[in-house]
Design an enzyme around this catalytic site. Structure first.
Site, mmCIF file in Angstrom:
data_model
loop_
_atom_site.group_PDB
_atom_site.id
_atom_site.type_symbol
_atom_site.label_atom_id
_atom_site.label_comp_id
_atom_site.label_asym_id
_atom_site.label_seq_id
_atom_site.Cartn_x
_atom_site.Cartn_y
_atom_site.Cartn_z
ATOM 1 N N GLY A 22 0.788 -1.218 0.000
ATOM 2 C CA GLY A 22 0.000 0.000 0.000
ATOM 3 C C GLY A 22 0.823 1.272 0.000
ATOM 4 O O GLY A 22 1.790 1.410 0.766
ATOM 5 N N ALA A 23 0.433 2.219 -0.839
ATOM 6 C CA ALA A 23 1.093 3.528 -0.853
ATOM 7 C C ALA A 23 0.929 4.242 0.464
ATOM 8 O O ALA A 23 1.826 4.990 0.898
ATOM 9 C CB ALA A 23 0.526 4.378 -1.986
ATOM 10 N N ASP A 24 -0.208 4.056 1.136
ATOM 11 C CA ASP A 24 -0.434 4.740 2.405
ATOM 12 C C ASP A 24 0.593 4.323 3.449
ATOM 13 O O ASP A 24 1.086 5.154 4.226
ATOM 14 C CB ASP A 24 -1.861 4.502 2.909
ATOM 15 C CG ASP A 24 -2.208 3.019 3.057
ATOM 16 O OD1 ASP A 24 -1.502 2.159 2.493
ATOM 17 O OD2 ASP A 24 -3.220 2.724 3.733
ATOM 18 N N ARG A 25 0.954 3.048 3.460
ATOM 19 C CA ARG A 25 1.981 2.579 4.397
ATOM 20 C C ARG A 25 3.307 3.256 4.118
ATOM 21 O O ARG A 25 3.995 3.728 5.032
ATOM 22 C CB ARG A 25 2.126 1.065 4.296
ATOM 23 C CG ARG A 25 0.906 0.273 4.733
ATOM 24 C CD ARG A 25 1.069 -1.221 4.459
ATOM 25 N NE ARG A 25 2.201 -1.783 5.196
ATOM 26 C CZ ARG A 25 2.677 -3.010 5.005
ATOM 27 N NH1 ARG A 25 2.131 -3.788 4.061
ATOM 28 N NH2 ARG A 25 3.697 -3.450 5.712
ATOM 29 N N THR B 250 -8.807 1.122 9.206
ATOM 30 C CA THR B 250 -9.591 -0.101 9.054
ATOM 31 C C THR B 250 -8.738 -1.302 9.457
ATOM 32 O O THR B 250 -9.181 -2.170 10.213
ATOM 33 C CB THR B 250 -10.055 -0.254 7.598
ATOM 34 O OG1 THR B 250 -10.800 0.904 7.218
ATOM 35 C CG2 THR B 250 -10.926 -1.484 7.440
#
Length: 253
Positions: free
Chosen positions: A101-104, A127
């Protein structure tokens, strides 16, 4: 031109408006799949209908398509998407960054920039909960993924016949004399226990105790339950990671 960063997750959409120095000066948390609320918020942020440049992190492809169509309908927009860790400039030792994930990656990038003396650990509370390990060289080694408070609560509710939906918003007692407080206890302290174990094991081989950064919607709820000598809560690390990339791109011209 307005500068906007956005974090599209599995439970919410968060926008951040940047100033000329690419600092987040205003943010909004919006529902998923609600283009009307997006349009209303955008109108309040940009009444003059100025052009805008957007940097967007997404782990939700179906909603990303709807969001992209909505944004381009608002006016003159430049959109840059970050859909995996491979698109984020961060030092890592991942096996498959293209499916991470890019968010990580963005949260790790921002945390390392703010805490330049590794090792460190980043806990993102959305989530899902991710616990990311940064070694003594500043290299992101990967992490662990576990259910967050809301996901654990929904799983118990949906996969049982009689358990109600309960999502604790503060630390409850560790036991309950009826179903509701018993659920709150199990959900909250179960998640806290998982995070504590992951922190302990990820930090075990470091020569010094790592700094710890919490982020995400449930960070302020969970962080006080775990004592750690060097700990901070930064709710919008993903937005800050995007802002750093935009600032770097500005300098490149």
């Amino acid at each position: 031109m307005l500068r906007i960063v956005a974090d599209l997750g599995n439970s919410r959409l968060k926008w951040g408006r940047l100033d000329a120095a690419c600092n987040v000066v205003e943010s909004a948390t919006l529902p998923l799949n609600d283009p009307r609320s997006w349009a209303s918020t955008w109108s309040s942020w940009n009444p003059s209908n100025d052009p805008a440049r957007w940097y967007i992190s997404s782990v939700n492809p179906p909603v990303a398509e709807v969001l992209g169509n909505s944004l381009t309908s608002f006016g003159r927009m430049e959109l840059r998407w970050f859909r995996s860790a491979a698109e984020v400039p961060v030092k890592h030792a991942l096996e498959h960054p293209q499916i991470t994930g890019a968010d990580r990656a963005l949260a790790v990038s921002a945390a390392v920039a703010q805490n330049p003396d590794p090792p460190g650990i980043i806990v993102s509370c959305g989530t899902a909960i991710t616990v990311e390990r940064v070694d003594e060289t500043g290299t992101w080694q990967g992490g662990a993924i576990a259910p967050g408070l809301g996901l654990a609560a929904r799983a118990l509710h949906l996969q049982t016949a009689q358990l109600p939906l309960v999502v604790p918003r503060e630390a409850p007692p560790a036991w309950g004399a009826s179903t509701l407080p018993a659920l709150e206890a199990g959900i909250f302290w179960g998640v806290v226990g998982a995070v504590r174990e992951l922190l302990t094991h990820q930090a075990a081989s470091f020569k010094s105790l790592p700094w710890l950064v919490w982020t995400g919607g449930d960070a302020a709820t969970l962080a006080p339950a775990i004592t750690w000598p060097s700990s901070s809560v930064v709710p919008d690390l993903v937005l800050q990671g995007l802002a750093r990339i935009m600032a770097s791109d500005d300098l490149k011209g």
